[in-house]
Write a protein that holds these residues in place. Structure first.
Motif, PDB file in Angstrom:
ATOM      1  N   SER A  96       4.632   3.630   3.113  1.00  0.00           N
ATOM      2  CA  SER A  96       3.765   2.481   3.345  1.00  0.00           C
ATOM      3  C   SER A  96       4.579   1.472   4.153  1.00  0.00           C
ATOM      4  N   THR A  97       4.001   1.002   5.250  1.00  0.00           N
ATOM      5  CA  THR A  97       4.726   0.114   6.158  1.00  0.00           C
ATOM      6  C   THR A  97       4.083  -1.264   6.182  1.00  0.00           C
ATOM      7  N   ILE A  98       4.905  -2.299   6.129  1.00  0.00           N
ATOM      8  CA  ILE A  98       4.430  -3.668   6.193  1.00  0.00           C
ATOM      9  C   ILE A  98       5.052  -4.348   7.421  1.00  0.00           C
ATOM     10  N   THR A  99       4.228  -5.105   8.130  1.00  0.00           N
ATOM     11  CA  THR A  99       4.698  -5.824   9.317  1.00  0.00           C
ATOM     12  C   THR A  99       4.736  -7.319   9.023  1.00  0.00           C
ATOM     13  N   VAL A 100       5.953  -7.873   8.967  1.00  0.00           N
ATOM     14  CA  VAL A 100       6.148  -9.308   8.732  1.00  0.00           C
ATOM     15  C   VAL A 100       7.265  -9.803   9.646  1.00  0.00           C
ATOM     16  N   THR A 101       7.255 -11.089   9.932  1.00  0.00           N
ATOM     17  CA  THR A 101       8.329 -11.661  10.761  1.00  0.00           C
ATOM     18  C   THR A 101       9.592 -11.799   9.926  1.00  0.00           C
ATOM     19  N   LEU A 102      10.709 -11.842  10.607  1.00  0.00           N
ATOM     20  CA  LEU A 102      11.993 -12.002   9.928  1.00  0.00           C
ATOM     21  C   LEU A 102      12.035 -13.306   9.146  1.00  0.00           C
ATOM     22  N   ASP A 103      11.467 -14.338   9.722  1.00  0.00           N
ATOM     23  CA  ASP A 103      11.466 -15.639   9.057  1.00  0.00           C
ATOM     24  C   ASP A 103      10.641 -15.598   7.775  1.00  0.00           C
ATOM     25  N   GLU A 104       9.476 -14.913   7.854  1.00  0.00           N
ATOM     26  CA  GLU A 104       8.625 -14.811   6.669  1.00  0.00           C
ATOM     27  C   GLU A 104       9.303 -13.982   5.587  1.00  0.00           C
ATOM     28  N   TRP A 105      10.010 -12.940   5.982  1.00  0.00           N
ATOM     29  CA  TRP A 105      10.704 -12.083   5.006  1.00  0.00           C
ATOM     30  C   TRP A 105      11.803 -12.860   4.286  1.00  0.00           C
ATOM     31  N   LYS A 106      12.513 -13.715   5.043  1.00  0.00           N
ATOM     32  CA  LYS A 106      13.602 -14.474   4.448  1.00  0.00           C
ATOM     33  C   LYS A 106      13.092 -15.574   3.509  1.00  0.00           C
ATOM     34  N   LYS A 107      11.945 -16.167   3.823  1.00  0.00           N
ATOM     35  CA  LYS A 107      11.420 -17.276   3.027  1.00  0.00           C
ATOM     36  C   LYS A 107      10.658 -16.810   1.783  1.00  0.00           C
ATOM     37  N   ASN A 108      10.306 -15.529   1.736  1.00  0.00           N
ATOM     38  CA  ASN A 108       9.532 -15.010   0.612  1.00  0.00           C
ATOM     39  C   ASN A 108      10.207 -13.769   0.034  1.00  0.00           C
ATOM     40  N   LYS A 109       9.780 -13.394  -1.146  1.00  0.00           N
ATOM     41  CA  LYS A 109      10.315 -12.195  -1.791  1.00  0.00           C
ATOM     42  C   LYS A 109       9.275 -11.085  -1.714  1.00  0.00           C
ATOM     43  N   PHE A 110       9.547 -10.096  -0.874  1.00  0.00           N
ATOM     44  CA  PHE A 110       8.659  -8.944  -0.733  1.00  0.00           C
ATOM     45  C   PHE A 110       9.237  -7.774  -1.523  1.00  0.00           C
ATOM     46  N   SER A 111       8.353  -7.062  -2.198  1.00  0.00           N
ATOM     47  CA  SER A 111       8.782  -5.899  -2.987  1.00  0.00           C
ATOM     48  C   SER A 111       7.789  -4.758  -2.786  1.00  0.00           C
ATOM     49  N   CYS A 112       8.319  -3.546  -2.776  1.00  0.00           N
ATOM     50  CA  CYS A 112       7.481  -2.341  -2.740  1.00  0.00           C
ATOM     51  C   CYS A 112       7.408  -1.784  -4.158  1.00  0.00           C
ATOM     52  N   VAL A 113       6.190  -1.536  -4.612  1.00  0.00           N
ATOM     53  CA  VAL A 113       5.970  -1.038  -5.975  1.00  0.00           C
ATOM     54  C   VAL A 113       5.373   0.367  -5.895  1.00  0.00           C
ATOM     55  N   VAL A 114       6.045   1.331  -6.497  1.00  0.00           N
ATOM     56  CA  VAL A 114       5.601   2.727  -6.490  1.00  0.00           C
ATOM     57  C   VAL A 114       5.279   3.149  -7.916  1.00  0.00           C
ATOM     58  N   GLU A 115       4.033   3.588  -8.129  1.00  0.00           N
ATOM     59  CA  GLU A 115       3.590   4.049  -9.448  1.00  0.00           C
ATOM     60  C   GLU A 115       3.371   5.547  -9.414  1.00  0.00           C
ATOM     61  N   HIS A 116       3.963   6.243 -10.396  1.00  0.00           N
ATOM     62  CA  HIS A 116       3.853   7.698 -10.458  1.00  0.00           C
ATOM     63  C   HIS A 116       3.913   8.149 -11.909  1.00  0.00           C
ATOM     64  N   GLN A 117       2.841   8.828 -12.347  1.00  0.00           N
ATOM     65  CA  GLN A 117       2.774   9.363 -13.699  1.00  0.00           C
ATOM     66  C   GLN A 117       3.053   8.296 -14.762  1.00  0.00           C
ATOM     67  N   GLY A 118       2.470   7.125 -14.583  1.00  0.00           N
ATOM     68  CA  GLY A 118       2.604   6.054 -15.554  1.00  0.00           C
ATOM     69  C   GLY A 118       3.904   5.273 -15.482  1.00  0.00           C
ATOM     70  N   LYS A 119       4.790   5.643 -14.561  1.00  0.00           N
ATOM     71  CA  LYS A 119       6.059   4.934 -14.406  1.00  0.00           C
ATOM     72  C   LYS A 119       6.052   4.153 -13.097  1.00  0.00           C
ATOM     73  N   THR A 120       6.741   3.010 -13.097  1.00  0.00           N
ATOM     74  CA  THR A 120       6.758   2.136 -11.926  1.00  0.00           C
ATOM     75  C   THR A 120       8.182   1.902 -11.444  1.00  0.00           C
ATOM     76  N   LYS A 121       8.352   1.990 -10.121  1.00  0.00           N
ATOM     77  CA  LYS A 121       9.639   1.664  -9.500  1.00  0.00           C
ATOM     78  C   LYS A 121       9.412   0.561  -8.473  1.00  0.00           C
ATOM     79  N   THR A 122      10.321  -0.411  -8.456  1.00  0.00           N
ATOM     80  CA  THR A 122      10.225  -1.532  -7.521  1.00  0.00           C
ATOM     81  C   THR A 122      11.485  -1.603  -6.676  1.00  0.00           C
ATOM     82  N   GLU A 123      11.305  -1.799  -5.363  1.00  0.00           N
ATOM     83  CA  GLU A 123      12.430  -1.874  -4.446  1.00  0.00           C
ATOM     84  C   GLU A 123      12.242  -3.060  -3.507  1.00  0.00           C
TER      85      GLU A 123
END
Length: 259
Positions: free
Chosen positions: A169-196
Motif C-alpha cells: 500500500s503506497t501513500i503520497t505525502v510531502t516531506l514537510d507533511e511527513w515530518k510534521k505528522n506521525k504516519f503509521s502503516c497498520v497490517v492486520e492478519h489473522q486477528g493480529k496487528t502490526k504497525t510500522e
C-alpha cells in the motif's frame, strides 16, 4: 466432502451426426457422521443415460434407450462387486487423505513481515507486507492515530515462491507533511496487528526484491498450470487411486464395461 475423481468425454461420429459420451464418478464422505456415498454417471448427448445405484448395486436408466446397456451391465456381477469395493474403500480412503492435506494447509498461519520503503525523500512511501499465509490481509494508514485514506494506493495480492503472499500500500505525502505528522502503516492478519512507522530508504530507482520475486512467481505459476492442464488432457485415465502409498504402486483404476 465430495471428491469427483474423473470425468471423461468421448466424441464420436456416426451416420446420424456427432455424439458425445460423458462419464463422471466420485464419492462423498461426512466427517461428522462417517456416512459415505458414491456416484457413477453416464450421459449421452448431454442427457442422463445410465447411473449406478450403489445401495441396490445395480445400474438404472431414466430413458428407454439405456435399457439394453443396463441389462448387460447388471448381468456382470463381477464388475458390480468391483465397483462396490472401489467406491466403498479406495475412493473414500483417497477422499479422507485429501481432506487431511487440505486441513493441514488451512491451519497453517504465518505472520507478515512489514516494512516502510521509500526510494528517495521525494518519493511516495510504500508499506510492504510479505511472507504471510493465508492470503487474507488488511493494510491501512493512520495519521496521528486516526485512519487516513487520502492519496493511498493499494497494490494487488501477489504470491511468493515459498507459497506465502505479499501486498503493498503506497501513500503520497510531502516531506514537510511527513515530518510534521506521525504516519503509521497498520497490517492486520489473522486477528493480529502490526504497525510500522520507520522508513527504510532504498537506492534511487530500485524496486523491493520481494515484489520482483512475487511477480516472477506469478508468471511461473501460470506456466505450471498450463503444463499441468495439458498433461491431464493427454491422460484420459489420469487418476488411478492406490492403496497405502502415494508412489503409484498397487494401483487400482476404476474401469468401465463395454456398452
Amino acid at each position: 466432502y465430495k471428491l469427483i475423481i474423473h470425468t471423461d468425454t468421448l466424441i464420436g461420429l456416426s451416420f446420424s451426426g456427432v455424439h458425445t459420451w460423458l462419464e463422471m464418478y466420485g464419492c462423498e464422505w461426512d466427517d461428522q457422521t462417517g456416512a459415505a456415498d458414491a456416484f457413477d454417471q453416464f450421459g449421452y448427448d448431454g442427457e442422463d443415460f445410465v447411473s449406478l445405484d450403489l445401495k441396490e448395486l445395480r445400474w438404472i436408466s431414466p430413458v428407454q434407450q439405456g435399457i439394453p446397456t443396463v441389462q448387460k451391465w447388471n448381468n456382470d456381477r463381477a464388475y458390480l462387486e468391483s465397483d462396490k469395493n472401489y467406491f466403498s474403500t479406495e475412493c473414500i480412503e483417497w477422499l479422507q487423505k485429501y481432506v487431511q492435506y487440505g486441513k493441514s494447509s488451512l491451519k497453517k498461519t504465518v505472520s507478515p513481515q512489514v516494512s516502510l520503503l521509500q526510494k528517495s525523500s521525494s518519493s511516495p512511501v510504500t508499506c510492504h507486507a510479505t511472507g504471510f499465509y493465508p492470503s487474507g490481509v488488511t493494510i491501512s494508514w493512520q495519521k496521528n492515530g486516526q485512519e487516513h485514506h487520502e492519496d493511498v494506493d493499494l497494490g494487488e495480492l501477489l504470491p511468493n515462491e515459498d507459497g506465502t503472499f505479499q501486498k503493498t500500500s503506497t501513500i503520497t505525502v510531502t516531506l514537510d507533511e511527513w515530518k510534521k505528522n506521525k504516519f503509521s502503516c497498520v497490517v492486520e492478519h489473522q486477528g493480529k496487528t502490526k504497525t510500522e512507522n520507520e522508513i527504510r530508504t532504498n537506492p534511487e530507482g530500485s524496486v523491493p526484491i520481494g515484489i520482483i520475486v512475487g511477480a516472477l512467481a506469478a508468471v511461473v505459476l501460470l506456466v505450471i498450470i498450463g503444463v499441468a492442464g495439458y498433461m491431464v488432457y493427454q491422460k484420459k485415465k489420469g487418476f488411478k487411486p492406490v492403496s497405502g502409498s502415494d508412489d503409484g504402486s498397487n494401483s487400482s483404476a476404476h474401469t468401465v464395461p463395454q456398452a
